[in-house]
Write an enzyme that holds these catalytic residues in place. Structure first.
Site, PDB file in Angstrom:
ATOM      1  N   THR A 393       1.079  -1.140   0.097  1.00 15.53           N
ATOM      2  CA  THR A 393      -0.050   0.009   0.041  1.00 15.53           C
ATOM      3  C   THR A 393       1.024   0.913   0.003  1.00 15.53           C
ATOM      4  O   THR A 393       2.147   0.819   0.120  1.00 15.53           O
ATOM      5  CB  THR A 393      -0.725  -0.084   1.371  1.00 15.53           C
ATOM      6  OG1 THR A 393      -1.873  -1.028   1.037  1.00 15.53           O
ATOM      7  CG2 THR A 393      -1.409   1.251   1.593  1.00 15.53           C
ATOM      8  N   GLY A 486      -1.000  -2.846   6.142  1.00 14.44           N
ATOM      9  CA  GLY A 486      -2.271  -3.625   6.564  1.00 14.44           C
ATOM     10  C   GLY A 486      -2.606  -3.163   7.767  1.00 14.44           C
ATOM     11  O   GLY A 486      -2.641  -2.017   8.345  1.00 14.44           O
TER      12      GLY A 486
END
Ligand code: DON
Length: 582
Positions: A393, A486
């Site tokens: 991410t 996460g």
């Protein structure tokens, strides 16, 4: 249920007043703020007029150029976001979603939610197999794994409401990078080697982009041209977000989905909307903290944990002490337990934000923390450890010379998302549907468990941990930060705040300091290497299940000094990232 009753007592401030913690303490010994000049071990990048911190040096440079062209922080953030879709396809995206937190120079703070949305035909049990078990292949690597992407809508909304330059000027650098090609850096080459064959190789459209004619992935130093992606970017630059949601790109996505059993159709794309929301806010030792509200769990739990920590003198305990780590780990357990029960898309469920972020509730939790004994998390079956260890991410932070600040975290979820490129669009699709709770109590890829509040429903946004965060000191933006990771995003951002405020670290030191994480289930205190073996022994004696595991997070942060000087730091755990300005 017991937790529900416990929390319900805090919905009313009057009721909350019934709780009084006997262990009230003297004023904490918070050290002076450090900006990192002088004798510190790690030093931030220092600039005066504007700064960008991102995971990719080329994208950072794109942002700095936009600032130099007179764009504000929002303009630069949008340009960086588009550039990362080309230079960092592991997480940068057009086919994913995320969150943007903005604080204007005038002190207005707002959050833009461009999280993916479940398509109309999504259903509660869509990720269960014939035996009723959660099938992570379906939610991670099949066409069903994708939610309706939000990035293009989110950037357009940010540009319209808070930007100053035309969108096409902000997309232009990304078009050039896709068309002329990028030099593959070490990070992309490594991730193509490791994850590429798991998710990209089996899809001909994806293979055609990221693999050479001989079937091997691009290597470091080689040139990667993304012609189809350049064309999609050109369409968006010419026609705006409609090209993506209603035009030729929507057609490509819908066609890809229809051909391979995916659910997203033209109507889903046409109805997608990015939403502006009120950030979650709290206070911590005199600072104001703003972060992402639901459908992210990040803001609520960062504020909740900080509220608990405020009841302890962390500064006195000291960074890396077993006591400070014990208190933080125990506080984290309570927060993640609440996350599994109360958090979900606020358009579908009522999230008890004020109860969860109330000082009184935090005090009652603080009261239950035993400095010498870990509370076991054994009341539900433990979550399995996530097989994925990467940080795919991506977060970036921007501050401009006027004092506007932007924090963006966006993603495809795991590396390269579902691995599926939609038709000829050159656009990788996300696998964000895995962030829903496929089955109550069954952990997702990050080991997170959830229940009804985060069950799959049409039009719903899956619960996230992404936490773009801005801390304000004396009414002015002070720290702009965020991270991938996460479930570990929340604790990584938390440690940036605690390291800066309680342990007096400058932004580079706060980024470099070893991190740890507890998410209640599994009952494991995950630590990076770098903590004293004595500390880890003491924590084990307190009953913590300590495990040394790979590095967590990739923070990209900027701190603003009292005179407006900008101090920035990219995470030393990440290669090829860059903080720069002018
Ligand atoms: O929204 C979330 O919480 C996740 N999809 C974020 C994924 C992530 O950070 C991947 N990096 N490890």
């Amino acid at each position: 249920m017991a937790r529900m009753v416990r929390l319900a007592q805090f919905v009313s401030p009057l009721m909350a007043g019934l709780f009084f913690w006997q262990g009230a303490m003297a004023a904490p010994t918070v050290p002076p703020v450090s900006y990192g000049v002088g004798a510190d071990t790690f030093h931030p990048v220092t600039e005066q007029h504007g700064m960008v911190a991102s995971v990719d040096a080329t994208a950072t440079q794109v942002g700095v150029d936009i600032l130099k062209q007179g764009g504000n922080a929002v303009d630069a953030a949008v340009a960086v976001g588009y550039a990362l879709a080309v230079t960092h396809p592991q997480a940068g995206n057009l086919g994913g979603g995320g969150f943007m937190l903005i604080r204007t120079a005038a002190g207005h703070t707002t959050a833009i939610d461009f999280r993916e949305m479940a398509p109309t035909r999504a259903s509660r049990d869509m990720f269960l197999d014939a035996q009723g078990n959660a099938d992570s292949k379906k939610s991670l690597t099949s066409p069903l794994a994708s939610g309706v992407p939000g990035t293009v809508a989110g950037f357009a909304l940010a540009n319209k409401e808070y930007g100053t330059l035309p969108l096409r000027q902000l997309i232009a650098p990304a078009i050039k990078l896709a068309r002329d090609g990028i030099v593959v850096n070490e990070s992309l080459a490594n991730d193509l080697q490791v994850y590429g064959k798991e998710v990209l190789l089996s899809h001909p459209n994806s293979k055609a982009i990221f693999y050479k004619a001989d079937g091997t992935p691009y290597l470091r130093g080689e040139k990667l041209v993304q012609r189809n992606l350049a064309h999609s970017l050109e369409l968006i630059a010419q026609r705006g977000p409609d090209a993506f949601y209603k035009g030729p790109i929507a057609d490509q996505i819908a066609k890809e989905m229809a051909a391979h059993g995916g659910l997203i159709d033209q109507a889903d794309l046409a109805s997608y909307k990015a939403v502006e929301r009120k950030p979650v806010s709290g206070s911590y030792r005199g600072y104001e903290v703003y972060s992402m509200p639901p459908p992210s769990s990040g803001g609520i739990h960062i504020v909740q944990i900080l509220n608990i920590l405020e009841n302890f003198d962390l500064a006195k305990m000291g960074f890396g002490s077993a006591d400070a780590m014990q208190v933080m780990a125990e506080a984290e357990k309570y927060a993640y337990a609440d996350r599994s029960e109360y958090l979900g898309d606020p358009d579908f469920i009522q999230v008890p934000t004020s109860a969860l972020t109330s000082k009184a509730y935090a005090k009652s939790l603080a009261q239950q923390i035993d400095l010498n004994k870990a509370r076991p998390s054994t009341d539900i079956k433990p979550g399995k450890l996530a097989p994925y260890e990467s940080n795919q991410t991506t977060h970036f932070s921007v501050v401009d010379g006027q004092g506007n600040a932007v924090a963006v975290t966006y993603t495809l979820n795991t590396n390269f998302g579902s691995g599926i490129v939609a038709g000829d669009s050159g656009i990788l699709m996300n696998n964000e549907m895995d962030d829903f709770s496929a089955k109550p109590g069954t952990p997702n890829v990050y080991g997170l468990v959830g229940g009804e509040a985060n069950a799959v429903q049409p039009y719903k946004r899956p619960l996230s941990s992404m936490s773009p965060t801005i801390v304000v000191k004396d009414g002015k933006t002070w720290l702009v930060t965020g991270s991938p990771g996460g479930s570990r995003i929340i604790t990584t951002v938390l440690q940036m705040i605690v390291n800066s405020i309680d342990f007096g670290m400058n932004v580079a030191e706060a980024s470099a300091a070893p991190r740890f994480h507890h998410q209640w289930l599994p009952d494991q205190l995950r630590v990076e290497k770098g903590f004293s073996p004595d500390t880890l022994k003491l924590l084990t004696m307190k009953g913590q299940h300590v495990k040394v595991l790979p590095a967590m997070g990739s923070t990209q942060s900027i701190m603003v000094g009292p005179d407006g000087t900008l101090y920035g730091a990219s995470d030393p755990r990440t290669i090829d990232d860059l903080t720069a300005g002018y």
